[in-house]
Design a protein around this motif. Structure first.
Motif, PDB file in Angstrom:
ATOM      1  N   SER A   1       0.000  -2.156   2.427  1.00  0.00           N
ATOM      2  CA  SER A   1       0.505  -2.774   1.211  1.00  0.00           C
ATOM      3  C   SER A   1      -0.316  -4.016   0.923  1.00  0.00           C
ATOM      4  N   GLY A   2      -0.221  -4.514  -0.320  1.00  0.00           N
ATOM      5  CA  GLY A   2      -0.847  -5.789  -0.636  1.00  0.00           C
ATOM      6  C   GLY A   2      -2.090  -5.732  -1.494  1.00  0.00           C
ATOM      7  N   GLY A   3      -2.542  -4.547  -1.861  1.00  0.00           N
ATOM      8  CA  GLY A   3      -3.714  -4.475  -2.724  1.00  0.00           C
ATOM      9  C   GLY A   3      -3.399  -4.936  -4.131  1.00  0.00           C
ATOM     10  N   GLY A   4      -4.450  -5.010  -4.964  1.00  0.00           N
ATOM     11  CA  GLY A   4      -4.247  -5.402  -6.348  1.00  0.00           C
ATOM     12  C   GLY A   4      -5.530  -5.825  -7.010  1.00  0.00           C
ATOM     13  N   LEU A   5      -5.364  -6.477  -8.152  1.00  0.00           N
ATOM     14  CA  LEU A   5      -6.498  -6.947  -8.950  1.00  0.00           C
ATOM     15  C   LEU A   5      -6.578  -8.461  -8.838  1.00  0.00           C
ATOM     16  N   VAL A   6      -7.781  -8.963  -8.564  1.00  0.00           N
ATOM     17  CA  VAL A   6      -7.973 -10.398  -8.422  1.00  0.00           C
ATOM     18  C   VAL A   6      -9.337 -10.767  -8.980  1.00  0.00           C
ATOM     19  N   GLN A   7      -9.469 -11.986  -9.437  1.00  0.00           N
ATOM     20  CA  GLN A   7     -10.764 -12.454  -9.932  1.00  0.00           C
ATOM     21  C   GLN A   7     -11.666 -12.846  -8.762  1.00  0.00           C
ATOM     22  N   ALA A   8     -12.952 -12.811  -9.012  1.00  0.00           N
ATOM     23  CA  ALA A   8     -13.909 -13.233  -7.992  1.00  0.00           C
ATOM     24  C   ALA A   8     -13.590 -14.656  -7.534  1.00  0.00           C
ATOM     25  N   GLY A   9     -13.673 -14.848  -6.228  1.00  0.00           N
ATOM     26  CA  GLY A   9     -13.330 -16.142  -5.654  1.00  0.00           C
ATOM     27  C   GLY A   9     -11.885 -16.250  -5.217  1.00  0.00           C
ATOM     28  N   GLY A  10     -11.072 -15.278  -5.620  1.00  0.00           N
ATOM     29  CA  GLY A  10      -9.661 -15.297  -5.281  1.00  0.00           C
ATOM     30  C   GLY A  10      -9.382 -14.729  -3.906  1.00  0.00           C
ATOM     31  N   SER A  11      -8.075 -14.588  -3.604  1.00  0.00           N
ATOM     32  CA  SER A  11      -7.632 -14.133  -2.284  1.00  0.00           C
ATOM     33  C   SER A  11      -6.566 -13.063  -2.412  1.00  0.00           C
ATOM     34  N   LEU A  12      -6.509 -12.217  -1.409  1.00  0.00           N
ATOM     35  CA  LEU A  12      -5.456 -11.220  -1.265  1.00  0.00           C
ATOM     36  C   LEU A  12      -5.165 -11.068   0.223  1.00  0.00           C
ATOM     37  N   ARG A  13      -3.929 -10.634   0.536  1.00  0.00           N
ATOM     38  CA  ARG A  13      -3.603 -10.315   1.918  1.00  0.00           C
ATOM     39  C   ARG A  13      -3.051  -8.899   1.987  1.00  0.00           C
ATOM     40  N   LEU A  14      -3.680  -8.105   2.818  1.00  0.00           N
ATOM     41  CA  LEU A  14      -3.224  -6.743   3.044  1.00  0.00           C
ATOM     42  C   LEU A  14      -2.382  -6.694   4.320  1.00  0.00           C
ATOM     43  N   SER A  15      -1.407  -5.802   4.319  1.00  0.00           N
ATOM     44  CA  SER A  15      -0.576  -5.576   5.504  1.00  0.00           C
ATOM     45  C   SER A  15      -0.626  -4.107   5.885  1.00  0.00           C
ATOM     46  N   CYS A  16      -0.475  -3.841   7.159  1.00  0.00           N
ATOM     47  CA  CYS A  16      -0.420  -2.476   7.656  1.00  0.00           C
ATOM     48  C   CYS A  16       0.644  -2.411   8.732  1.00  0.00           C
ATOM     49  N   ALA A  17       1.691  -1.639   8.467  1.00  0.00           N
ATOM     50  CA  ALA A  17       2.766  -1.469   9.430  1.00  0.00           C
ATOM     51  C   ALA A  17       2.604  -0.146  10.159  1.00  0.00           C
ATOM     52  N   ALA A  18       2.670  -0.197  11.482  1.00  0.00           N
ATOM     53  CA  ALA A  18       2.529   1.004  12.305  1.00  0.00           C
ATOM     54  C   ALA A  18       3.897   1.492  12.758  1.00  0.00           C
ATOM     55  N   SER A  19       4.063   2.802  12.744  1.00  0.00           N
ATOM     56  CA  SER A  19       5.357   3.374  13.101  1.00  0.00           C
ATOM     57  C   SER A  19       5.604   3.377  14.594  1.00  0.00           C
ATOM     58  N   SER A  20       4.529   3.439  15.384  1.00  0.00           N
ATOM     59  CA  SER A  20       4.693   3.547  16.822  1.00  0.00           C
ATOM     60  C   SER A  20       4.719   2.179  17.474  1.00  0.00           C
ATOM     61  N   ARG A  21       5.292   2.146  18.644  1.00  0.00           N
ATOM     62  CA  ARG A  21       5.272   0.912  19.396  1.00  0.00           C
ATOM     63  C   ARG A  21       3.829   0.509  19.697  1.00  0.00           C
ATOM     64  N   THR A  22       3.603  -0.770  19.846  1.00  0.00           N
ATOM     65  CA  THR A  22       2.237  -1.276  19.971  1.00  0.00           C
ATOM     66  C   THR A  22       1.528  -0.771  21.227  1.00  0.00           C
ATOM     67  N   PHE A  23       2.293  -0.359  22.234  1.00  0.00           N
ATOM     68  CA  PHE A  23       1.613   0.055  23.449  1.00  0.00           C
ATOM     69  C   PHE A  23       0.981   1.436  23.322  1.00  0.00           C
ATOM     70  N   SER A  24       1.254   2.138  22.209  1.00  0.00           N
ATOM     71  CA  SER A  24       0.671   3.468  22.044  1.00  0.00           C
ATOM     72  C   SER A  24      -0.783   3.394  21.587  1.00  0.00           C
ATOM     73  N   THR A  25      -1.218   2.237  21.100  1.00  0.00           N
ATOM     74  CA  THR A  25      -2.605   2.058  20.707  1.00  0.00           C
ATOM     75  C   THR A  25      -3.116   0.730  21.250  1.00  0.00           C
ATOM     76  N   VAL A  26      -4.409   0.643  21.479  1.00  0.00           N
ATOM     77  CA  VAL A  26      -5.004  -0.611  21.946  1.00  0.00           C
ATOM     78  C   VAL A  26      -5.000  -1.641  20.817  1.00  0.00           C
ATOM     79  N   GLY A  27      -5.146  -1.180  19.597  1.00  0.00           N
ATOM     80  CA  GLY A  27      -5.159  -2.069  18.441  1.00  0.00           C
ATOM     81  C   GLY A  27      -5.287  -1.267  17.168  1.00  0.00           C
ATOM     82  N   LEU A  28      -5.492  -1.952  16.064  1.00  0.00           N
ATOM     83  CA  LEU A  28      -5.663  -1.317  14.756  1.00  0.00           C
ATOM     84  C   LEU A  28      -6.796  -2.008  14.019  1.00  0.00           C
ATOM     85  N   GLY A  29      -7.123  -1.474  12.848  1.00  0.00           N
ATOM     86  CA  GLY A  29      -8.168  -2.118  12.062  1.00  0.00           C
ATOM     87  C   GLY A  29      -8.191  -1.647  10.633  1.00  0.00           C
ATOM     88  N   TRP A  30      -9.228  -2.087   9.936  1.00  0.00           N
ATOM     89  CA  TRP A  30      -9.390  -1.779   8.514  1.00  0.00           C
ATOM     90  C   TRP A  30     -10.773  -1.204   8.231  1.00  0.00           C
TER      91      TRP A  30
END
Length: 129
Positions: free
Chosen positions: A7-36
């Motif tokens: 979640s968190g995408g959208g339209l922004v002007q150059a120089g602006g900011s956005l924050r994306l989020s990613c929620a995982a369904s599994s407990r954190t120990f099932s993966t070493v980490g995540l990424g984009w």
């Protein structure tokens, strides 16, 4: 497989900011980490950033270094991508990704998307000039 919801995408002007989020369904120990990853029209999907659950070590591509920051909230099984100083060339669909069990997401710096085990549905980020 881990289910990932961005979640968190959208339209922004150059120089602006956005924050994306990613929620995982599994407990954190099932993966070493995540990424984009991101994919711009007509281009291949490329690695952006990754983080491990334990220790929070991070990695990112040279194209976003100094502008994007990846972080995690272990209690929420969620990672974030804070994107600052956005440029039109950052326009792309951004995908959350999980590696296979026991595999480090930092490997993606070398392997690229072929070693991703799970993908989110993607969220559009558009940066206007």
């Amino acid at each position: 497989q881990v289910q990932l919801v961005e979640s968190g995408g959208g339209l922004v002007q150059a120089g602006g900011s956005l924050r994306l989020s990613c929620a995982a369904s599994s407990r954190t120990f099932s993966t070493v980490g995540l990424g984009w990853f991101r994919q711009a029209p007509g281009k291949e999907r490329e690695f952006v950033a990754a983080i491990t659950w334990s220790g929070g070590s991070t990695s990112c591509s040279d194209s976003v270094k100094g502008r994007f920051t990846i972080s995690r909230n272990i209690s929420k099984n969620t990672i974030y991508l804070q994107m600052n100083s956005l440029k039109p060339e950052d326009t792309a669909v951004y995908y959350c990704a999980a590696p296979g069990p026991g595999s480090s997401p930092h490997n993606w710096i070398v392997t690229g998307p072929r070693s991703v085990n799970s993908w989110g549905q993607g969220t559009q980020v558009t940066v206007s000039s």
